[in-house]
Design a protein around this motif. Structure first.
Motif, PDB file in Angstrom:
ATOM      1  N   GLY A  92     122.711 -42.353  56.288  1.00 36.13           N
ATOM      2  CA  GLY A  92     121.638 -42.556  57.257  1.00 36.13           C
ATOM      3  C   GLY A  92     120.323 -42.336  56.538  1.00 36.13           C
ATOM      4  N   ILE A  93     119.430 -43.316  56.602  1.00 38.46           N
ATOM      5  CA  ILE A  93     118.159 -43.201  55.891  1.00 38.46           C
ATOM      6  C   ILE A  93     117.025 -43.413  56.886  1.00 38.46           C
ATOM      7  CG2 ILE A  93     116.718 -44.087  54.019  1.00 38.46           C
ATOM      8  CD1 ILE A  93     119.310 -45.045  52.655  1.00 38.46           C
ATOM      9  N   PHE A  94     116.091 -42.480  56.884  1.00 36.86           N
ATOM     10  CA  PHE A  94     114.945 -42.505  57.779  1.00 36.86           C
ATOM     11  C   PHE A  94     113.692 -42.680  56.932  1.00 36.86           C
ATOM     12  CE2 PHE A  94     118.380 -39.948  59.322  1.00 36.86           C
ATOM     13  CZ  PHE A  94     118.564 -40.405  60.617  1.00 36.86           C
ATOM     14  N   VAL A  95     112.912 -43.684  57.217  1.00 41.79           N
ATOM     15  CA  VAL A  95     111.703 -43.965  56.433  1.00 41.79           C
ATOM     16  C   VAL A  95     110.507 -44.083  57.358  1.00 41.79           C
ATOM     17  CG1 VAL A  95     112.980 -45.119  54.584  1.00 41.79           C
ATOM     18  CG2 VAL A  95     112.049 -46.468  56.459  1.00 41.79           C
ATOM     19  N   ARG A  96     109.337 -43.857  56.786  1.00 42.50           N
ATOM     20  CA  ARG A  96     108.098 -43.934  57.563  1.00 42.50           C
ATOM     21  C   ARG A  96     107.542 -45.351  57.648  1.00 42.50           C
ATOM     22  NH1 ARG A  96     104.879 -39.378  57.335  1.00 42.50           N
ATOM     23  NH2 ARG A  96     103.507 -40.536  58.697  1.00 42.50           N
ATOM     24  N   ASN A  97     107.821 -46.209  56.631  1.00 38.76           N
ATOM     25  CA  ASN A  97     107.252 -47.555  56.635  1.00 38.76           C
ATOM     26  C   ASN A  97     108.277 -48.541  56.063  1.00 38.76           C
ATOM     27  OD1 ASN A  97     105.823 -49.945  56.185  1.00 38.76           O
ATOM     28  ND2 ASN A  97     103.915 -48.838  55.793  1.00 38.76           N
ATOM     29  N   PRO A 118     128.746 -47.576  50.882  1.00 36.24           N
ATOM     30  CA  PRO A 118     129.041 -46.961  52.177  1.00 36.24           C
ATOM     31  C   PRO A 118     128.334 -47.698  53.314  1.00 36.24           C
ATOM     32  CG  PRO A 118     127.672 -45.510  50.796  1.00 36.24           C
ATOM     33  CD  PRO A 118     127.955 -46.732  50.005  1.00 36.24           C
ATOM     34  N   ALA A 119     128.854 -47.503  54.513  1.00 34.96           N
ATOM     35  CA  ALA A 119     128.158 -47.986  55.703  1.00 34.96           C
ATOM     36  C   ALA A 119     126.794 -47.306  55.738  1.00 34.96           C
ATOM     37  CB  ALA A 119     128.963 -47.644  56.953  1.00 34.96           C
ATOM     38  N   ASP A 120     125.821 -47.941  56.371  1.00 38.11           N
ATOM     39  CA  ASP A 120     124.451 -47.440  56.295  1.00 38.11           C
ATOM     40  C   ASP A 120     123.695 -47.736  57.571  1.00 38.11           C
ATOM     41  OD1 ASP A 120     121.806 -46.778  55.520  1.00 38.11           O
ATOM     42  OD2 ASP A 120     122.147 -47.504  53.502  1.00 38.11           O
ATOM     43  N   THR A 121     122.839 -46.829  57.943  1.00 38.16           N
ATOM     44  CA  THR A 121     121.891 -47.057  59.027  1.00 38.16           C
ATOM     45  C   THR A 121     120.508 -46.757  58.479  1.00 38.16           C
ATOM     46  OG1 THR A 121     123.502 -46.403  60.698  1.00 38.16           O
ATOM     47  CG2 THR A 121     121.185 -46.375  61.343  1.00 38.16           C
ATOM     48  N   LEU A 122     119.601 -47.714  58.612  1.00 35.50           N
ATOM     49  CA  LEU A 122     118.208 -47.545  58.194  1.00 35.50           C
ATOM     50  C   LEU A 122     117.353 -47.502  59.444  1.00 35.50           C
ATOM     51  CD1 LEU A 122     118.065 -50.307  55.428  1.00 35.50           C
ATOM     52  CD2 LEU A 122     118.552 -47.878  55.128  1.00 35.50           C
ATOM     53  N   VAL A 123     116.506 -46.495  59.531  1.00 35.49           N
ATOM     54  CA  VAL A 123     115.674 -46.329  60.708  1.00 35.49           C
ATOM     55  C   VAL A 123     114.251 -46.020  60.284  1.00 35.49           C
ATOM     56  CG1 VAL A 123     115.328 -44.980  62.823  1.00 35.49           C
ATOM     57  CG2 VAL A 123     117.646 -45.398  62.000  1.00 35.49           C
ATOM     58  N   GLU A 124     113.284 -46.701  60.899  1.00 37.93           N
ATOM     59  CA  GLU A 124     111.884 -46.346  60.695  1.00 37.93           C
ATOM     60  C   GLU A 124     111.497 -45.332  61.761  1.00 37.93           C
ATOM     61  OE1 GLU A 124     108.708 -49.245  59.638  1.00 37.93           O
ATOM     62  OE2 GLU A 124     107.869 -48.610  61.560  1.00 37.93           O
ATOM     63  N   VAL A 125     110.841 -44.255  61.316  1.00 40.13           N
ATOM     64  CA  VAL A 125     110.420 -43.190  62.228  1.00 40.13           C
ATOM     65  C   VAL A 125     108.915 -42.984  62.103  1.00 40.13           C
ATOM     66  CG1 VAL A 125     112.657 -42.010  62.178  1.00 40.13           C
ATOM     67  CG2 VAL A 125     110.914 -41.392  60.509  1.00 40.13           C
ATOM     68  N   SER A 126     108.318 -42.427  63.137  1.00 41.24           N
ATOM     69  CA  SER A 126     106.868 -42.202  63.101  1.00 41.24           C
ATOM     70  C   SER A 126     106.500 -40.989  62.257  1.00 41.24           C
ATOM     71  CB  SER A 126     106.306 -42.046  64.512  1.00 41.24           C
ATOM     72  OG  SER A 126     106.897 -40.934  65.153  1.00 41.24           O
ATOM     73  N   SER A 127     107.418 -40.027  62.131  1.00 38.03           N
ATOM     74  CA  SER A 127     107.153 -38.860  61.292  1.00 38.03           C
ATOM     75  C   SER A 127     108.459 -38.188  60.939  1.00 38.03           C
ATOM     76  CB  SER A 127     106.223 -37.872  62.016  1.00 38.03           C
ATOM     77  OG  SER A 127     106.875 -37.319  63.139  1.00 38.03           O
ATOM     78  N   PRO A 131     104.512 -33.778  57.250  1.00 41.08           N
ATOM     79  CA  PRO A 131     103.717 -35.008  57.345  1.00 41.08           C
ATOM     80  C   PRO A 131     103.673 -35.831  56.060  1.00 41.08           C
ATOM     81  CG  PRO A 131     102.304 -33.064  57.438  1.00 41.08           C
ATOM     82  CD  PRO A 131     103.716 -32.581  57.491  1.00 41.08           C
ATOM     83  N   GLU A 132     103.874 -35.202  54.896  1.00 42.58           N
ATOM     84  CA  GLU A 132     103.812 -35.943  53.631  1.00 42.58           C
ATOM     85  C   GLU A 132     105.146 -36.599  53.269  1.00 42.58           C
ATOM     86  OE1 GLU A 132     104.759 -31.633  52.348  1.00 42.58           O
ATOM     87  OE2 GLU A 132     103.641 -32.603  53.956  1.00 42.58           O
ATOM     88  N   TRP A 133     106.215 -36.277  53.983  1.00 37.99           N
ATOM     89  CA  TRP A 133     107.516 -36.865  53.669  1.00 37.99           C
ATOM     90  C   TRP A 133     107.555 -38.325  54.085  1.00 37.99           C
ATOM     91  CZ3 TRP A 133     111.476 -32.634  55.501  1.00 37.99           C
ATOM     92  CH2 TRP A 133     111.416 -31.554  54.622  1.00 37.99           C
ATOM     93  N   LEU A 134     108.104 -39.169  53.203  1.00 42.04           N
ATOM     94  CA  LEU A 134     108.187 -40.609  53.437  1.00 42.04           C
ATOM     95  C   LEU A 134     109.620 -41.081  53.664  1.00 42.04           C
ATOM     96  CD1 LEU A 134     105.720 -41.682  50.611  1.00 42.04           C
ATOM     97  CD2 LEU A 134     105.228 -41.365  53.053  1.00 42.04           C
ATOM     98  N   ILE A 135     110.609 -40.239  53.327  1.00 38.76           N
ATOM     99  CA  ILE A 135     112.023 -40.618  53.420  1.00 38.76           C
ATOM    100  C   ILE A 135     112.880 -39.378  53.606  1.00 38.76           C
ATOM    101  CG2 ILE A 135     112.191 -40.599  50.895  1.00 38.76           C
ATOM    102  CD1 ILE A 135     114.403 -42.751  51.125  1.00 38.76           C
ATOM    103  N   GLU A 136     113.966 -39.552  54.345  1.00 39.73           N
ATOM    104  CA  GLU A 136     114.969 -38.507  54.501  1.00 39.73           C
ATOM    105  C   GLU A 136     116.338 -39.186  54.489  1.00 39.73           C
ATOM    106  OE1 GLU A 136     116.074 -34.862  57.564  1.00 39.73           O
ATOM    107  OE2 GLU A 136     114.038 -35.653  57.503  1.00 39.73           O
TER     108      GLU A 136
END
Length: 144
Positions: A92-97, A118-127, A131-136
């Motif tokens: 699971g990957i969460f990105v800001r942009n 692997p199977a994957d889910t990509l999600v854009e999040v507002s934060s 605040p400086e994190w761009l990916i999780e």
């Protein structure tokens, strides 16, 4: 609960169902009451890892450097559980942009993951948590 690097502590003991906490040292998640990973039901569930180094500071250099560090942090937690990226079945990957960073994200996946991907889910999040994190990045892996 303090758990030394590379060890797991048993949280619930039942012959059929055990839940174990997996942690590295230092454990930046402990003060937030979050486990770095949980081993349960034949799987390892790694909590979201961001682009921070072992001192807890966010790495400099933008999305690609934060992404590499996030994946290295996942790798470190997997190693503490006795697993590798080859054991990962879901990411699971969460990105800001998403629009700006999708190509870089594909590059990161190629650097750290291999066939069968692997199977994957990509999600854009507002934060994210900082605040400086761009990916999780979070993963689920087989516990072999």
């Amino acid at each position: 609960m303090t758990v030394p690097a590379g060890t797991a502590s048993e949280v619930t003991a039942s012959a059929a169902n055990t839940i174990e906490q997996v942690a590295t040292t230092p454990d930046w998640y402990e003060s937030y009451n979050i486990s770095q990973a949980i081993r349960a039901g034949g799987l390892i569930f790694v909590s979201g890892q961001a682009g921070f180094d072992e001192t807890g500071r966010t790495v400099e250099g933008g999305f690609l450097e934060q992404g590499r560090q996030a994946f290295r942090n996942v790798e470190r937690v997997l190693a503490a559980a006795g697993a590798t990226f080859a054991d990962v079945v879901k990411v699971g990957i969460f990105v800001r942009n998403m629009a700006e960073d999708l190509d870089k994200l594909i590059l990161l996946r190629k650097e750290f993951l291999a066939l069968p991907y692997p199977a994957d889910t990509l999600v854009e999040v507002s934060s994210l948590a900082r605040p400086e994190w761009l990916i999780e990045v979070e993963v689920t892996a087989l516990d072999r």
